[in-house]
Each structure stands twice: as C-alpha cells, then as structure tokens.
Write an enzyme that holds these catalytic residues in place. Structure first.
Site, PDB file in Angstrom:
ATOM      1  N   GLU A 178       0.821  -1.204   0.000  1.00 48.29           N
ATOM      2  CA  GLU A 178       0.000   0.000   0.000  1.00 48.29           C
ATOM      3  C   GLU A 178       0.863   1.266   0.000  1.00 48.29           C
ATOM      4  OE1 GLU A 178      -2.659  -0.038   3.309  1.00 48.29           O
ATOM      5  OE2 GLU A 178      -4.156  -1.279   2.301  1.00 48.29           O
ATOM      6  N   GLU A 267      -6.541  -7.312  -0.562  1.00 45.63           N
ATOM      7  CA  GLU A 267      -6.845  -6.973   0.829  1.00 45.63           C
ATOM      8  C   GLU A 267      -8.135  -6.187   0.897  1.00 45.63           C
ATOM      9  OE1 GLU A 267      -3.629  -5.301   3.198  1.00 45.63           O
ATOM     10  OE2 GLU A 267      -5.085  -4.046   4.290  1.00 45.63           O
TER      11      GLU A 267
END
Length: 346
Positions: A178, A267
């Site tokens: 991320e 995710e």
C-alpha cells in the site's frame, strides 16, 4: 456465476440476523506442457489442479484453460505481530475447513521488528506459507507489506522467493502492499519501483503473476491505468474497507478495468479503513457482488487474534482447530462465504 450468486444470497440471509448491533455484526509443468486451449478437469481436487498457473489475458486473470479465475481467500496479519499463524497447520485449516482457494502472506516490511531488520526470519515465514499452500493445492500471494518503498530490500526478498519457488504454478507476487497518498506519484515514484521489481523477478521467474500496488493505499488504479506497467502477466491490486469505501471507489476501479487493467482485491475488510468498527454488511455485499460479477479475486484482512473488528479470530485463538466460539463476527461471515463459494464451484 449464477450458482455462486444464489449461494451467497442464501448465506447473506442466514447471517443477516448476525449483522445487527455492534456485537452481532457478524510449474513445474503447468505452463511448459499445457497450452491455453488445453482441457482442465473441472472436478479436480484442488484449485491449482483445476486452474494451473495464472496469467493475464484481455484484462482478466485466467487459468491455463483461458477462462477467468476468481480466487477467494484470507490474508494473514503482519508477519512480525502474528507469527503463530504463519504455520503449516493454519494454512491446512484454512484450506480444509474454510475452503479457501488462496492465502496471502503479509511479510512485514515496515514498522519495528520487520523484514528490514530480520530478513532471514521473515523469509522463512514466507517459505512456510508457500510450502503449505503448495501441499494443499491452493494459491499463495507473497506480499511485501510496506507503505514506503524499500527497493533494495524488496528486490532481495522477492528474487530469493523467485529462486526458491518460481517453478511453482501457484505463486503470486505482490511487491508493494500500500503506497501512501501524500507526496507519492504513480508515474514518478511507484511505476519505476514496480518496473524494477518486475525486471528482478522476471530474471528468475519469467511467468508467475505479479500484482502491483498503487498510491492512496492501492486505490489509485484509475491513475495507474493512464500509464500502465510494461510486462507480461501483470495485474493491479485494489484495497478497500467496506464501511469506508463504497461506490465511488468501485467506479474508479471500473474506469481502470475499462482501460484494460486486470484487478485483484488482495486486501479488504468488512469494517472501517482503520481495521476496526462494526461490519457494514450492505456495503460488504455490494463489494462482493461487484467482485463476483467481474471475475475479481478477493482476500480478506485478516487471520489474526488482535482485538479489532477486522480480525477473524478472538484473542488467544490457537493456530488451527477453530470452533464458532473462536471466531469473531467477521470470521464467521468470511468462513460462511468461503465455504459457500467452494461448494458453488464444485
């Protein structure tokens, strides 16, 4: 697809009562010897036997049969903070009881006690999960779980994974979990990072799927689509948390899809973006419907016993053998969804 949708609808009805109130929100040979036109036994025992090595074709992630493949699974928690679940018995349990078709090893590459300072220890955790996934015939994502770029360490880690396991048909690389939003630009910062990782991995493993993150915690897929990565079998991850991210993010994802990006949700959570709070069942179902309709794989965050809403397990839960009493509302909902999907796929 209709069978899966119908099965999920039944599960949603059964669990809807649990959603009210804070406590109740419940290669070796695959690519070398099998071409895309080959016939795969749909009744084969494991997901890897059914689909073989994955690749990107016409904006979709497909198996060796050339048809889209939707993986459904669980992500393990940060590897340095929930090491007890980086075990053969946890992966065995997820494969046999939860019926996952994949798992994600979130190898910590930031925060204290991570792979940046304990490289070999975290490498062995990844190896344990990969070998357990291979034994169970399910797919495995090796996620370099970072919010900032550490290119030298990432390259060393991912190329070692490729050297050890690049011959397997079930391996998927996620080189940057991320990237942050502020001060981060896709074309200037993240794309060059990914091109470096792609080159390093491909020097060892020419085939297996690579899933790239984008800025804003892997939500800027529409921006990445305007300047895509160069290479074969490259997909892009999309992360969401259902109580925070809703139709606007799906529209951005659809923009990326329309421009040809192959997406995978490596995710997501049923709760808020901070990983806590109550389940948003309506938003979670909207996301699941969207993913299933578009052949997009999904991996839930996460297998851990941390006391927070996104955790699947209650504090103190052992590595396997879980009963309903061990599961949080999120864990109960995910287990039901995964088992329903596996049954519909049979």
């Amino acid at each position: 697809m209709h069978g899966i949708t119908k099965m999920f609808a039944v599960v949603a009805l059964l669990l809807a009562g649990c959603a009210s109130g804070s406590d109740q929100q419940v290669r070796q040979s695959w690519q070398g010897e099998t071409d895309l036109g080959a016939s795969i036994d749909a009744s084969a025992a494991t997901p890897v036997e059914r689909h073989g090595a994955l690749s990107v074709r016409d904006g979709k992630i497909v198996g060796v049969h050339g048809e889209p493949v939707t993986l459904r699974g669980m992500s393990l928690f940060w590897s340095q903070w929930a090491p007890q679940y980086y075990s053969r018995e946890t992966v065995d349990w997820l494969a046999t009881d939860w019926k996952v078709s994949g798992v994600r090893a979130a190898i910590a590459a930031t925060q204290q006690d991570s792979a940046l300072t304990h490289f070999d220890r975290e490498l062995e955790k990844a190896s344990t999960v990969i070998e357990a996934a291979e034994a169970n015939g399910i797919y495995v994502i090796v996620d370099w779980h970072a919010h900032q770029a550490y290119p030298e360490q990432a390259e060393a880690f991912l190329t070692e994974i490729a050297r050890r396991y690049g011959h397997l048909p079930n391996l998927i690389y996620e080189p940057f979990n991320e990237p942050l939003r502020e001060g981060v630009d896709w074309s200037r910062d993240i794309k060059p990072y990914h091109q470096r990782m792609i080159a390093a991995i491909r020097a060892v493993d020419p085939d297996n799927l690579i899933i790239a993150g984008s800025p804003s915690w892997s939500q800027d897929v529409d921006i990445a689509a305007t300047d895509p990565l160069v290479g074969d079998n490259i997909g892009y991850t999309l992360h969401y948390y259902a109580a925070t991210h809703k139709d606007d993010l799906r529209k951005r994802a659809d923009t990326a899809r329309e421009k040809g990006l192959a997406l995978m949700v490596t995710e997501f959570g049923l709760v808020e973006a901070n990983g806590d709070g109550a389940i948003d069942l309506a938003s979670s179902n909207a996301w699941w419907d969207w993913a299933e309709a578009n052949d997009i794989s999904w991996f839930n965050w996460s297998i851990t016993d941390k006391d927070e809403g996104s955790a699947a397990l209650k504090p103190g839960t052992p590595p396997s053998g879980w009963t309903d009493d061990d599961l949080t509302p999120s864990g109960k909902l995910l287990r039901a969804r995964l088992r329903a999907a596996a049954e519909a796929d049979r």
